[in-house]
Design an enzyme around this catalytic site. Structure first.
Site, PDB file in Angstrom:
ATOM      1  N   CYS A  93       0.791  -1.358  -0.054  1.00 53.08           N
ATOM      2  CA  CYS A  93      -0.011   0.063   0.009  1.00 53.08           C
ATOM      3  C   CYS A  93       0.924   1.230  -0.141  1.00 53.08           C
ATOM      4  O   CYS A  93       1.422   1.545  -1.084  1.00 53.08           O
ATOM      5  CB  CYS A  93      -0.919  -0.231   1.182  1.00 53.08           C
ATOM      6  SG  CYS A  93      -2.489   0.962   0.964  1.00 53.08           S
ATOM      7  N   ARG A 127     -12.332   6.408  -0.682  1.00 55.09           N
ATOM      8  CA  ARG A 127     -11.378   5.130  -0.335  1.00 55.09           C
ATOM      9  C   ARG A 127     -11.954   4.039  -0.932  1.00 55.09           C
ATOM     10  O   ARG A 127     -13.146   3.709  -0.947  1.00 55.09           O
ATOM     11  CB  ARG A 127     -11.410   5.152   1.347  1.00 55.09           C
ATOM     12  CG  ARG A 127     -10.775   6.497   1.646  1.00 55.09           C
ATOM     13  CD  ARG A 127     -10.143   6.237   3.062  1.00 55.09           C
ATOM     14  NE  ARG A 127      -8.823   5.338   3.192  1.00 55.09           N
ATOM     15  CZ  ARG A 127      -7.792   6.020   2.896  1.00 55.09           C
ATOM     16  NH1 ARG A 127      -7.622   7.068   2.590  1.00 55.09           N
ATOM     17  NH2 ARG A 127      -6.613   4.993   3.149  1.00 55.09           N
ATOM     18  N   HIS A 190      -3.205  -5.726   2.502  1.00 58.09           N
ATOM     19  CA  HIS A 190      -2.822  -5.719   3.817  1.00 58.09           C
ATOM     20  C   HIS A 190      -3.539  -7.128   4.337  1.00 58.09           C
ATOM     21  O   HIS A 190      -4.017  -7.937   3.937  1.00 58.09           O
ATOM     22  CB  HIS A 190      -3.607  -4.669   4.664  1.00 58.09           C
ATOM     23  CG  HIS A 190      -3.186  -3.224   4.314  1.00 58.09           C
ATOM     24  ND1 HIS A 190      -2.344  -2.841   4.503  1.00 58.09           N
ATOM     25  CD2 HIS A 190      -4.089  -2.382   3.576  1.00 58.09           C
ATOM     26  CE1 HIS A 190      -2.251  -1.474   4.029  1.00 58.09           C
ATOM     27  NE2 HIS A 190      -3.468  -1.313   3.369  1.00 58.09           N
TER      28      HIS A 190
HETATM   29  N1  GLN Z   1      -2.111   6.740   2.327  1.00 58.98           N
HETATM   30  C1  GLN Z   1      -2.390   6.057   1.106  1.00 58.98           C
HETATM   31  C2  GLN Z   1      -3.807   5.924   0.830  1.00 58.98           C
HETATM   32  O1  GLN Z   1      -4.880   6.233   1.268  1.00 58.98           O
HETATM   33  C3  GLN Z   1      -1.943   4.502   1.796  1.00 58.98           C
HETATM   34  C4  GLN Z   1      -2.905   3.966   2.538  1.00 58.98           C
HETATM   35  C5  GLN Z   1      -2.534   2.676   3.095  1.00 58.98           C
HETATM   36  O2  GLN Z   1      -1.069   2.507   3.116  1.00 58.98           O
HETATM   37  N2  GLN Z   1      -3.282   1.861   3.485  1.00 58.98           N
HETATM   38  O3  GLN Z   1      -3.646   5.772  -0.599  1.00 58.98           O
END
Ligand code: GLN
Length: 238
Positions: A93, A127, A190
């Protein structure tokens, strides 16, 4: 045998959704087989061991990515040389985004990447969140969880790690997930992903051993539990 050196990048800043578990999984899978292993945490200002066999980086909030950004940028030449030399890297990520050319946050803040992976990422307001699994040609099905605002585009120097139907993957539109070049792998999974994808974990270890010219046969491990966990996770709604 010289211990396999696992360099853990920014364990404090880049460790959301349990991504540090990937380090533990690799370490344990070596230890269970009686193979020597050393884990080296690399924080802001620390030197990156030049004999690292595997680099691991986890996810991070945009703010954390900003905090480590300047330090990470100073490592660009070394990281590109290591990637060219076949060092194994697993970047999750936020770390995946920073191995690319750049991550522009949804507020328009540009966090430069190191260009190890030929990808770029742009944040957006929505998101992309949920359980996910990815079919890969080399390591079978990988099971994890995604939560990112960044939409990642792959350019000609990177190929997708795999494809996803349940998840949103790189950008929610082309069905791809993650990116690969040589032994460098970036993914949004993740979980930690390696805990439920033991075949992928061993694939990474074999790549690292092969690069050093060490035997790549790994004693089998009873993976009944992680495989059961993966099956249960795959059946869960997003
Ligand atoms: N901050 C980055 C995004 O929102 C990565 C998020 C993450 O590592 N889960 O895309």
């Amino acid at each position: 045998m010289r211990p396999l050196v696992l360099a853990h990048l920014y364990p404090r800043e880049m460790n959301i959704y349990g991504d540090t578990g990937n380090v533990l999984v690799l370490r344990r899978r070596l230890e269970w087989r009686g193979l020597p292993v050393t884990v080296v945490p690399v924080s802001v200002g620390d030197s990156l061991p030049s004999d690292a066999d595997v680099l691991l980086g986890g996810g991070g909030q945009d703010a954390a990515q900003g905090e480590i950004g300047a330090d990470f940028a100073t490592r660009g030449a070394q990281l590109r040389a290591m990637a060219d030399d076949g060092v194994v890297m697993l970047a999750i990520c936020g770390s995946y985004q920073m191995l690319g050319h750049e991550f522009v946050t949804q507020e328009g803040r540009r966090i430069p990447g190191v260009g190890v992976l030929d990808v770029t990422t742009h944040g957006q307001a929505e998101r992309l969140i949920g359980n996910n699994y990815v079919e890969t040609p080399d390591a079978g099905r990988l099971v994890g969880y995604e939560n990112h605002s960044g939409l990642t585009t792959l350019w000609s120097g990177a190929r997708p790690l795999g494809t996803t139907r349940p998840g949103r993957g790189n950008n929610g539109s082309d069905g791809t997930e993650g990116a690969v070049r040589d032994n460098v792998i970036g993914t949004y999974l993740h979980g930690p992903v390696l805990a439920k994808s033991p075949r992928f974990a061993d694939d990474l270890l074999r790549r690292a051993l092969a690069r050093r010219g060490d035997p790549v046969e790994l004693e089998p491990i009873d993976d009944t539990l992680p495989e059961l966990a993966a099956r249960v996770a795959v059946g869960r709604p997003r």
